[in-house]
Design a protein around this motif. Structure first.
Motif, PDB file in Angstrom:
ATOM      1  N   GLU A  24      62.279  26.559  65.604  1.00 23.60           N
ATOM      2  CA  GLU A  24      61.052  26.573  66.378  1.00 23.60           C
ATOM      3  C   GLU A  24      60.997  25.467  67.423  1.00 23.60           C
ATOM      4  N   GLY A  25      61.780  24.434  67.251  1.00 20.65           N
ATOM      5  CA  GLY A  25      61.798  23.353  68.211  1.00 20.65           C
ATOM      6  C   GLY A  25      60.669  22.364  68.042  1.00 20.65           C
ATOM      7  N   GLU A  26      59.833  22.549  67.030  1.00 23.59           N
ATOM      8  CA  GLU A  26      58.736  21.628  66.799  1.00 23.59           C
ATOM      9  C   GLU A  26      59.084  20.712  65.641  1.00 23.59           C
ATOM     10  N   THR A  27      58.596  19.492  65.721  1.00 26.27           N
ATOM     11  CA  THR A  27      58.809  18.581  64.607  1.00 26.27           C
ATOM     12  C   THR A  27      57.810  18.889  63.508  1.00 26.27           C
ATOM     13  N   GLU A  28      58.188  18.600  62.293  1.00 26.41           N
ATOM     14  CA  GLU A  28      57.324  18.914  61.158  1.00 26.41           C
ATOM     15  C   GLU A  28      56.137  17.959  61.083  1.00 26.41           C
ATOM     16  N   PHE A  29      56.329  16.747  61.564  1.00 31.01           N
ATOM     17  CA  PHE A  29      55.291  15.732  61.464  1.00 31.01           C
ATOM     18  C   PHE A  29      54.763  15.396  62.851  1.00 31.01           C
ATOM     19  N   GLU A  30      53.477  15.125  62.911  1.00 28.36           N
ATOM     20  CA  GLU A  30      52.876  14.710  64.177  1.00 28.36           C
ATOM     21  C   GLU A  30      52.988  13.195  64.300  1.00 28.36           C
ATOM     22  N   HIS A  31      53.302  12.737  65.493  1.00 33.36           N
ATOM     23  CA  HIS A  31      53.380  11.302  65.737  1.00 33.36           C
ATOM     24  C   HIS A  31      52.057  10.848  66.332  1.00 33.36           C
ATOM     25  N   LEU A  32      51.310  10.082  65.577  1.00 29.84           N
ATOM     26  CA  LEU A  32      50.009   9.599  66.032  1.00 29.84           C
ATOM     27  C   LEU A  32      50.089   8.120  66.369  1.00 29.84           C
ATOM     28  N   ASN A  33      49.432   7.742  67.444  1.00 24.57           N
ATOM     29  CA  ASN A  33      49.316   6.324  67.713  1.00 24.57           C
ATOM     30  C   ASN A  33      48.111   5.799  66.927  1.00 24.57           C
ATOM     31  N   PRO A  34      47.937   4.485  66.801  1.00 23.29           N
ATOM     32  CA  PRO A  34      46.847   3.945  65.975  1.00 23.29           C
ATOM     33  C   PRO A  34      45.456   4.411  66.395  1.00 23.29           C
ATOM     34  N   ASP A  35      45.217   4.586  67.699  1.00 18.25           N
ATOM     35  CA  ASP A  35      43.900   5.046  68.155  1.00 18.25           C
ATOM     36  C   ASP A  35      43.616   6.462  67.682  1.00 18.25           C
ATOM     37  N   GLU A  36      44.607   7.343  67.784  1.00 17.16           N
ATOM     38  CA  GLU A  36      44.424   8.715  67.332  1.00 17.16           C
ATOM     39  C   GLU A  36      44.213   8.760  65.824  1.00 17.16           C
ATOM     40  N   GLU A  37      44.943   7.928  65.107  1.00 17.04           N
ATOM     41  CA  GLU A  37      44.811   7.898  63.651  1.00 17.04           C
ATOM     42  C   GLU A  37      43.404   7.457  63.240  1.00 17.04           C
ATOM     43  N   GLN A  38      42.887   6.454  63.926  1.00 17.27           N
ATOM     44  CA  GLN A  38      41.541   5.961  63.625  1.00 17.27           C
ATOM     45  C   GLN A  38      40.493   7.018  63.969  1.00 17.27           C
ATOM     46  N   GLN A  39      40.685   7.710  65.070  1.00 20.02           N
ATOM     47  CA  GLN A  39      39.755   8.758  65.479  1.00 20.02           C
ATOM     48  C   GLN A  39      39.768   9.903  64.465  1.00 20.02           C
TER      49      GLN A  39
END
Length: 48
Positions: A24-39
């Motif tokens: 599928e070409g997609e990674t299994e895990f999403e890479h979140l930066n700290p701001d996105e994680e907090q949101q």
């Protein structure tokens, strides 16, 4: 005899490893930066 069994084992191992691909070409895990994680944490708290 041992050589034949070794070659058969190597062939099956190569087939198993090569069949484990993500087409599928997609990674299994999403890479979140700290701001996105907090949101995301705030949004889940608000839903609960």
């Amino acid at each position: 005899m041992k050589t034949i069994l070794l070659l058969v084992t190597l062939v099956f191992s190569a087939m198993a490893v090569s069949s484990c691909t993500n087409d599928e070409g997609e990674t299994e895990f999403e890479h979140l930066n700290p701001d996105e994680e907090q949101q995301m944490a705030l949004e889940t708290e608000q839903k609960n």
